[in-house]
Structures are given as structure tokens and as C-alpha cells.
Design a protein around this motif. Structure first.
Motif, short mmCIF file in Angstrom:
data_model
loop_
_atom_site.label_atom_id
_atom_site.label_comp_id
_atom_site.label_asym_id
_atom_site.label_seq_id
_atom_site.Cartn_x
_atom_site.Cartn_y
_atom_site.Cartn_z
N SER A 1 -11.24 9.06 -24.93
CA SER A 1 -10.32 9.84 -24.09
C SER A 1 -10.13 11.27 -24.58
CB SER A 1 -8.95 9.12 -24.03
OG SER A 1 -8.42 8.95 -25.34
N GLN A 2 -10.76 11.65 -25.70
CA GLN A 2 -10.62 13.01 -26.22
C GLN A 2 -11.57 13.97 -25.49
OE1 GLN A 2 -11.40 12.66 -30.41
NE2 GLN A 2 -9.58 11.42 -30.80
N SER A 3 -11.10 15.19 -25.26
CA SER A 3 -11.91 16.16 -24.51
C SER A 3 -13.19 16.51 -25.27
CB SER A 3 -11.09 17.42 -24.22
OG SER A 3 -10.64 18.00 -25.44
N GLY A 4 -13.11 16.54 -26.59
CA GLY A 4 -14.31 16.86 -27.38
C GLY A 4 -15.40 15.82 -27.21
N PHE A 5 -15.02 14.58 -26.98
CA PHE A 5 -16.02 13.53 -26.80
C PHE A 5 -16.76 13.73 -25.48
CE2 PHE A 5 -17.33 9.17 -25.59
CZ PHE A 5 -18.16 8.90 -26.67
N ARG A 6 -16.06 14.23 -24.47
CA ARG A 6 -16.69 14.51 -23.18
C ARG A 6 -17.79 15.55 -23.35
NH1 ARG A 6 -12.56 16.24 -18.59
NH2 ARG A 6 -11.46 14.59 -19.71
N GLU A 7 -17.50 16.56 -24.15
CA GLU A 7 -18.51 17.60 -24.39
C GLU A 7 -19.70 17.02 -25.15
OE1 GLU A 7 -16.59 20.82 -26.40
OE2 GLU A 7 -14.92 20.86 -24.96
N PHE A 8 -19.42 16.15 -26.11
CA PHE A 8 -20.48 15.52 -26.88
C PHE A 8 -21.42 14.73 -25.95
CE2 PHE A 8 -21.59 11.36 -28.89
CZ PHE A 8 -22.61 11.82 -29.72
N LEU A 9 -20.85 13.99 -25.00
CA LEU A 9 -21.68 13.17 -24.11
C LEU A 9 -22.56 14.03 -23.20
CD1 LEU A 9 -19.34 10.23 -22.95
CD2 LEU A 9 -21.05 10.27 -24.79
N SER A 10 -22.17 15.27 -22.99
CA SER A 10 -22.96 16.16 -22.12
C SER A 10 -24.30 16.54 -22.75
CB SER A 10 -22.17 17.43 -21.81
OG SER A 10 -20.93 17.11 -21.20
N ALA A 11 -24.49 16.21 -24.03
CA ALA A 11 -25.69 16.65 -24.75
C ALA A 11 -26.90 15.76 -24.49
CB ALA A 11 -25.40 16.68 -26.26
N MET B 1 -14.93 9.46 -17.07
CA MET B 1 -15.99 8.96 -16.18
C MET B 1 -16.16 9.85 -14.96
SD MET B 1 -15.56 4.80 -16.57
CE MET B 1 -13.88 4.71 -15.96
N ASP B 2 -15.06 10.41 -14.46
CA ASP B 2 -15.15 11.31 -13.30
C ASP B 2 -15.92 12.58 -13.63
OD1 ASP B 2 -13.76 9.53 -11.75
OD2 ASP B 2 -11.86 10.62 -11.79
N ALA B 3 -15.95 12.95 -14.93
CA ALA B 3 -16.70 14.15 -15.33
C ALA B 3 -18.22 13.92 -15.24
CB ALA B 3 -16.32 14.54 -16.75
N PHE B 4 -18.63 12.65 -15.09
CA PHE B 4 -20.05 12.31 -14.93
C PHE B 4 -20.19 11.47 -13.65
CE2 PHE B 4 -19.12 12.87 -19.40
CZ PHE B 4 -20.17 13.65 -19.86
N PRO B 5 -20.03 12.12 -12.50
CA PRO B 5 -19.92 11.38 -11.23
C PRO B 5 -21.17 10.57 -10.87
CG PRO B 5 -20.16 13.74 -10.85
CD PRO B 5 -19.93 13.56 -12.30
N HIS B 6 -22.32 10.91 -11.42
CA HIS B 6 -23.54 10.18 -11.05
C HIS B 6 -23.82 9.00 -11.99
CE1 HIS B 6 -24.21 13.29 -8.16
NE2 HIS B 6 -24.28 14.23 -9.10
#
Length: 594
Positions: A124-134, A166-171
Motif C-alpha cells: 500500500s506504500q506509494s514507493g512500492f507502486r513506483e518500484f512495480l513500474s520497473a 491495482m488501479d494504477a495498473f489497469p491492464h
């Protein structure tokens, strides 16, 4: 829904056999896997032991990218990590207990992971969302998804913060999984995680291999020792307090000679971890624990779960008993209860937030109904979760030996009258003396020998007073006072006025002996014993629990079919390509010697 969604593809079946060693899916697994492969958001409610983890692990090895698994406990993640790696799946955990977190992050960025397990607090941390974008993602899998719901019995606030991730990765498709969720909880989970109404796959709640039994607690040490004698495999005993956990663990170990370990939140973290590791690796250890122990245990060969006291709810009972027999082999779930358990539980209702009190009272009433019923226990359980089961299951205590039921309305009126006329402040010992006409000093001193209720219970009725009192306390018509007395509650006044009838189960003259489930394993067969010993040695060498190598069911198949080649061994259920390569020759040699 078109049939094609339900039918597994050839590619899915081929990968299922190659990775997991199974020729076909079980239950609703195929439907869930096909929905995930088609990118459809899904909530899968599947009973414990139905193979929920396979529904995300298989897509993870079929799709490009990493499957991110959100799981509530580090111990659970590490159990699943071992099992996944044993099948050749590229998996890692990213938790506070992992020293190799840099290597894990690098492997993720290079696209070298099929599965990445994380806790909801990290996810749920915002930094983890950025990490997953890699790196590319193929799936979000939310395990133990009932933790999302405030209506669930294991609510975790961080689970409610997963939807923005999950919404940040809609596909990327999303899959939520749980074994325990009533209708209200399912609706809340789907709303919180953004899963549409047509995304529910309800596989049912029945665990037919578990035999349910509920008995009055009179001598828990003896009752548990009898159960352990009937079930030599691993077991879990749930007790209500830390003190009771430690007391039972010590006395059971001394009485039975079995390894028995305690587990509760008050123990040192290193002791808890060591006891848990010993239990997971063992084939005969019994863990005595509070409910702090369990969700993080993915041990399939637990042969019994016993409750010394009533759990918090039917949902809690179902989930806790569901830790037995996850391998599909016969298992037992036994509850030993006393009236005081319900008295304590009903007192706690007053401490709960008023908005939740009604729902919690309904849950406790449902649990009392399960405990007090003369009907099929399994049918009561399944109806609670919205199913329409047969009237009898044939595998619970009430179906195996139908108890007698008697109408005790008049006796209930006598007992409740005695409670009222003595001032609603005396316990059952004193009330029994009054009702049966026993004149002792305390009865005379209080003037209770002059009451109209003195001596109104005949000798043939007297044995039913205690079970009646237990039943009335379970239902809330008798409530315990602060000083251990009994007072009227619930529908007591309706019973006194003749507006409500009371029936109870007649307790057996002698407690039913613990029945052992039909032995699934060919104990005493030299080949089967040799295969178990080999599995034990390989487990110690590989520092994994024995079941990670092969389940008992696979060893039974080896014993029965006696494969002579790797090709023949590879056809057995549970023997995937990785395990065939790692262990095949060793098991073939053991079979050849016999």
C-alpha cells in the motif's frame, strides 16, 4: 457465461502436468485459471485445501511478467515460497525478514520472477507502486481477501488501501482469494477491490474429508489425550488464553509422550519461530496455541484440530478447523465446550462498538446453534454460508450416532423460576440443591428451603439440570453475573410465561469414544514406510518440510503402482518435472529394493 470459459485450454493442462504433476484441475480451479488468463477480475471463494494458490501460480508461469501476491503473514509467504520453488517456479518474498531484498528487487527488475510475495503494509506504500513500474506485471493476487472487509473476522486496515495500487495498473488482472466469507463479506471485498458482481466464483465451503464433533468439556486433558491416541499425525489444539496454552502443552506432552509445543503472542519471537518451524517440519508434533497461530500455516498434513473452548464465530471456527486435512486425507475437528465459554463471550459483547454489536451477537447465536444442535453439524455450517446442503452428511458426530432430543420446557421453567426467586445471584451448584430439595446450611440460612421452588425437581429430572443450564447459557437465556451467579436474559421471560418451548440434546451416559478416521495410509507396509523415511531424510537435507517433497497421497500411489522408470514415476499425481528431476532416482531406488 460461455462454456469455453469453464473448460481448461490444452496449454493450461499441459503446464499443470509439467509444473505441478497433475493431469486435471480440481473443483472450480479451471474456471478461476481461465478467468485470470482471459484478464477478468475475480473473487474466488474456495474451501481450504481446494488448491487456491495454484489458481495464481499456474497463470504466473504461463503469462509474461511477474504475479504480485499480497499475503498477510510472513510465515505464510515463506511456506508458499518453499512449495513454489520445489515445483521449479521462480519465486521470492520481499519482507522485513528477508536479508536478500536487494537481490530480489534486482531479479524483479530483470524480469526473472514468476511470483513476488509482499505484505499489504508494503504493497500500500506509494514507493512500492513506483518500484512495480520497473518491470512487466501479469497479475495481482490478493490472498486471504476476507481481511479486506470490516465485516470479516480478520480485518486488516492496509488491505483496504490495495485498490489504488491495482488501479494504477489497469491492464493487469486482479484475483482475490479466500476460504471464509459470508454473503456480506463477499460483497464488501468485491466493492473494496474493484471486482464486478459477475466476478464471483463461489466454489462452496464443504470439506467432506473433515469429521466434525462437538462435545461437552469435562476433563480436557483426558479428552485431548484420547484424541491424540486416535490421531498419531500432526495436530493443532486451540485454547482461549495464554496460560491455558502453556498448561495444556506441558501436561499433554507428559501424558502422551508426543512432542507438544506452545504458541501464543506472549512468547519470545524466537521461541515462536522455532516452535512453528518444528511443527511444520514434523509428522507427529501437536501445537497448542491461541488463534495467533494458524493463518500463516500452509501445512497440508494436519490430522486434527481441537478447540478447548468456543471460537469467536462460525467463520472463525470454519477457518480454524479448515487447517486440518488440507491434503484431502481424512481429518478430525473436535470442539470441547463449556457453558462458561458463552457467558464470557456474551459479556465481551458489551465492550464492542455499538454499531457492530448486533452483528457480533448474531454470530454468537449462530455458533450456539451449531454447538447445541442435534442435526447434522456440516449442514448447519454450510447453511450459514448460504449453501443448501443435504440434511445429513454421514461424517459428523450427530450423523454417525444420532443423539436423542427431549422437551425440557417444564424443567426450564422450574430452573428459571429458581434463578428468579433466589435473587439472580447464585450459581448452578446452589440452584441444584434448592430445586432437588437438598437442605444444607447455606440453603437454610438464605431461607431458600421455604421457597415454592424448593424440591420441585424429581430425581429422574435432576440429571438434565446441568445440560439444560449449559444450553440456556449458550442461547443467552441464562447469563453469568459478575460474581459467578446466574441471571435471566434473552427469551427467559417468554419461557417462564409458556410462550416458548425448550428442547435439548440428551447427553450420552458415557462419552463417545474418539473414533479414528479410516486410515488412508498403508501404515505397516514396508515400502510405504521406506518411502516416508526417504522423504524425511531428503527433507532434512534440503531444509524443507517433508510435504514439500511429496504428499502422502503421492507416496501411496508409488506404493500401489511401484513405478520402475522415471517415465512411469512422472505419470503419478503430484510428480512434476522439477520434482522428478530432483528426487526421481532416489525414490525409484527405494521402490526397487522392495
Amino acid at each position: 457465461m460461455p462454456d469455453s470459459i469453464h473448460a481448461p485450454t490444452d496449454a493450461a493442462l499441459a503446464k499443470l502436468k509439467a509444473v505441478f504433476g497433475f493431469a486435471d484441475f480440481r473443483g472450480r480451479q479451471a474456471e478461476v485459471v481461465e478467468r485470470v488468463l482471459a484478464g477478468r477480475p475475480t473473487l474466488a471463494v474456495m474451501p481450504t485445501g481446494a488448491g487456491k494458490s495454484l489458481t495464481y501460480q499456474l497463470p504466473a508461469v504461463m503469462l509474461e511478467g511477474t504475479c504480485v501476491v499480497i499475503s498477510p503473514l510472513i510465515a505464510l509467504m515463506h511456506d508458499q515460497l518453499r512449495a513454489a520453488r520445489a515445483n521449479g517456479i521462480r519465486a521470492a518474498t520481499l519482507t522485513s525478514a528477508d536479508a536478500d531484498w536487494r537481490e530480489t528487487q534486482d531479479a524483479f527488475r530483470r524480469g526473472e520472477l514468476d511470483l513476488l510475495y509482499v505484505a499489504p503494509e508494503r504493497a500500500s506504500q506509494s514507493g512500492f507502486r513506483e518500484f512495480l513500474s520497473a518491470a512487466p506485471l501479469c497479475l495481482f493476487a490478493v490472498d486471504e481477501a476476507h481481511c479486506v472487509s470490516e465485516w470479516g473476522h480478520d480485518f486488516r486496515p492496509d488491505y483496504r488501501m490495495l485498490r489504488p495500487l491495482m488501479d494504477a495498473f489497469p491492464h493487469v488482472p486482479r484475483l482475490a482469494l479466500t476460504a471464509t466469507a459470508d454473503r456480506q463479506t463477499r460483497s464488501d471485498v468485491m466493492g473494496q477491490l474493484g471486482i464486478p458482481a459477475d466476478g464471483l466464483v463461489l466454489a462452496g465451503f464443504d470439506r467432506p474429508n473433515i469429521r466434525y464433533a462437538i462435545r461437552h468439556r469435562d476433563n480436557p486433558l483426558r479428552q485431548l489425550a484420547n484424541l491424540m491416541a486416535a490421531e498419531p499425525g500432526p495436530g493443532i489444539v486451540y485454547a482461549l488464553t495464554r496460560r491455558k496454552v502453556e498448561e495444556l502443552a506441558e501436561k499433554l506432552g507428559a501424558a502422551t509422550g508426543r512432542p507438544v509445543l506452545p504458541y501464543h503472542a506472549g512468547l519470545d519471537a524466537e521461541v515462536r519461530a522455532a516452535n512453528q518451524s518444528s511443527f511444520v517440519a514434523s509428522e507427529d508434533t501437536v501445537m497448542v496455541a491461541t488463534v495467533a497461530f494458524g493463518m500463516g500455516i500452509d501445512k497440508p498434513d494436519v490430522r486434527f484440530v481441537a478447540h478447548v473452548g468456543v471460537p469467536k464465530s462460525i467463520e472463525g471456527y470454519y477457518q480454524e478447523t479448515g487447517r486440518a486435512g488440507r491434503d484431502g486425507d481424512p481429518a478430525q475437528a473436535v470442539m470441547f465446550w463449556g457453558a462458561g465459554d458463552f457467558a464470557t463471550a456474551r459479556q465481551r459483547l458489551a465492550e464492542i462498538d455499538e454499531a457492530r454489536r448486533g452483528a457480533e451477537r448474531a454470530r454468537l447465536d449462530a455458533l450456539a446453534g451449531l454447538v447445541e444442535t442435534a442435526e447434522c453439524r456440516r449442514a448447519i455450517l454450510l447453511r450459514h454460508f448460504g449453501e443448501d446442503p443435504p440434511a445429513a452428511c454421514g461424517n459428523c458426530d450427530n450423523c454417525i450416532e444420532q443423539p436423542a432430543v427431549t422437551d425440557v420446557t417444564e424443567l426450564a421453567r422450574k430452573l428459571l423460576s429458581a434463578v428468579y426467586r433466589t435473587g439472580q445471584s447464585f450459581g448452578m451448584g446452589h440452584l441444584q440443591k434448592v430445586l432437588t430439595g437438598v437442605e444444607d446450611e447455606r440453603v437454610r440460612q438464605r431461607g431458600h428451603d421455604r421457597l415454592s421452588v424448593f424440591g420441585i425437581v424429581e430425581a429422574d429430572e435432576a440429571p438434565l439440570l446441568q445440560p439444560l443450564a449449559r444450553a440456556l447459557q449458550a442461547r443467552g437465556e441464562l447469563i453469568a453475573t459478575e460474581h459467578g451467579g446466574l441471571a435471566l436474559g434473552g427469551a427467559a421471560r417468554a419461557i417462564l410465561k409458556g410462550e416458548s418451548n425448550v428442547q435439548i440434546v440428551v447427553p450420552p451416559k458415557r462419552e463417545r469414544k474418539g473414533r479414528r478416521n479410516a486410515a488412508a495410509n498403508p501404515i505397516g507396509d514396508p515400502l510405504f514406510d521406506a518411502l516416508r523415511e526417504l522423504r524425511r531424510e531428503l527433507a532434512v537435507e534440503g531444509q524443507v518440510p517433508p510435504y514439500v517433497i511429496f504428499h502422502d497421497a503421492t507416496l501411496r500411489e508409488m506404493t500401489e503402482r511401484r513405478p520402475a522408470t522415471l517415465a512411469e514415476l512422472g505419470q503419478l499425481p503430484g510428480v512434476g518435472a522439477r520434482k522428478l528431476e530432483a528426487y526421481g532416482e532416489a525414490f525409484l531406488r527405494a521402490i526397487a529394493r522392495h
